[in-house]
Design an enzyme around this catalytic site. Sequence first.
Site, mmCIF file in Angstrom:
data_model
loop_
_atom_site.group_PDB
_atom_site.id
_atom_site.type_symbol
_atom_site.label_atom_id
_atom_site.label_comp_id
_atom_site.label_asym_id
_atom_site.label_seq_id
_atom_site.Cartn_x
_atom_site.Cartn_y
_atom_site.Cartn_z
ATOM 1 N N LYS A 78 1.204 4.307 7.096
ATOM 2 C CA LYS A 78 0.439 5.172 6.187
ATOM 3 C C LYS A 78 0.869 6.629 6.345
ATOM 4 O O LYS A 78 1.500 7.016 7.330
ATOM 5 C CB LYS A 78 -1.063 5.087 6.504
ATOM 6 C CG LYS A 78 -1.714 3.742 6.259
ATOM 7 C CD LYS A 78 -1.872 3.437 4.788
ATOM 8 C CE LYS A 78 -2.615 2.130 4.553
ATOM 9 N NZ LYS A 78 -1.845 0.945 4.931
ATOM 10 N N SER A 116 0.808 -1.223 0.000
ATOM 11 C CA SER A 116 0.000 0.000 0.000
ATOM 12 C C SER A 116 0.841 1.274 0.000
ATOM 13 O O SER A 116 0.311 2.363 -0.198
ATOM 14 C CB SER A 116 -0.946 0.033 1.204
ATOM 15 O OG SER A 116 -0.259 0.355 2.390
#
Length: 200
Positions: A157, A117
């Site tokens: 993230k 990701s």
Amino acid sequence: MEALTDAQQELYDWLVDYIREHQHSPSIRQMMRAMGLKSPAPIQSRLDHLRKKGYIDWSEGQARTIRILQSTQGVPIYGTIAAGYVNAVFTDNVDRLDMAGVPIKAGDYALQVTGDSMVGAMIQDGDIVIMRPVKDPQSIREGTIVAARVEDGTTLKYFHRNDNQIRLIPANPAYPVQEFPATQVDVQGRLVAVWRGYFD
């Protein structure tokens, strides 16, 4: 290893940088100037605490013999972190990463990335990320890459705050943006380096 006070950490970080650059330890006067102090007593006190806590050592009665002990032990690898959806993290120490020549600080740690990701941020599956603990979550800059613990586990993230909401944004459009109340997000570290090929 016992944690350092802010004053001890400041001196330790300066010593690490100075010794790395000059290949010898500084004088007490140089430390006083660097720390903005007019007396050697606070420097000696900080040095004594750093020695007792196992961060430095020196040869008694000899000038400029301070040695950094902590950095020779490497950065602990605490397990894996998801670059995808969340997963469990911070297992027992599995290894130590030799970070010679990299400006690490006491308390820094490493995690192995699982998932893709964050490929848009040049972080790939299997990479090692070096993280630095965050003392004040309010000080985190928008867009900082963080290790964030949420209800289901921990993920890597981009960090964005919108009032009382935290958005954890991937660097891969195949993954959704995750949004949580700020009270449900525990930022456990911010990214300081990426190491590729360690386990190859």
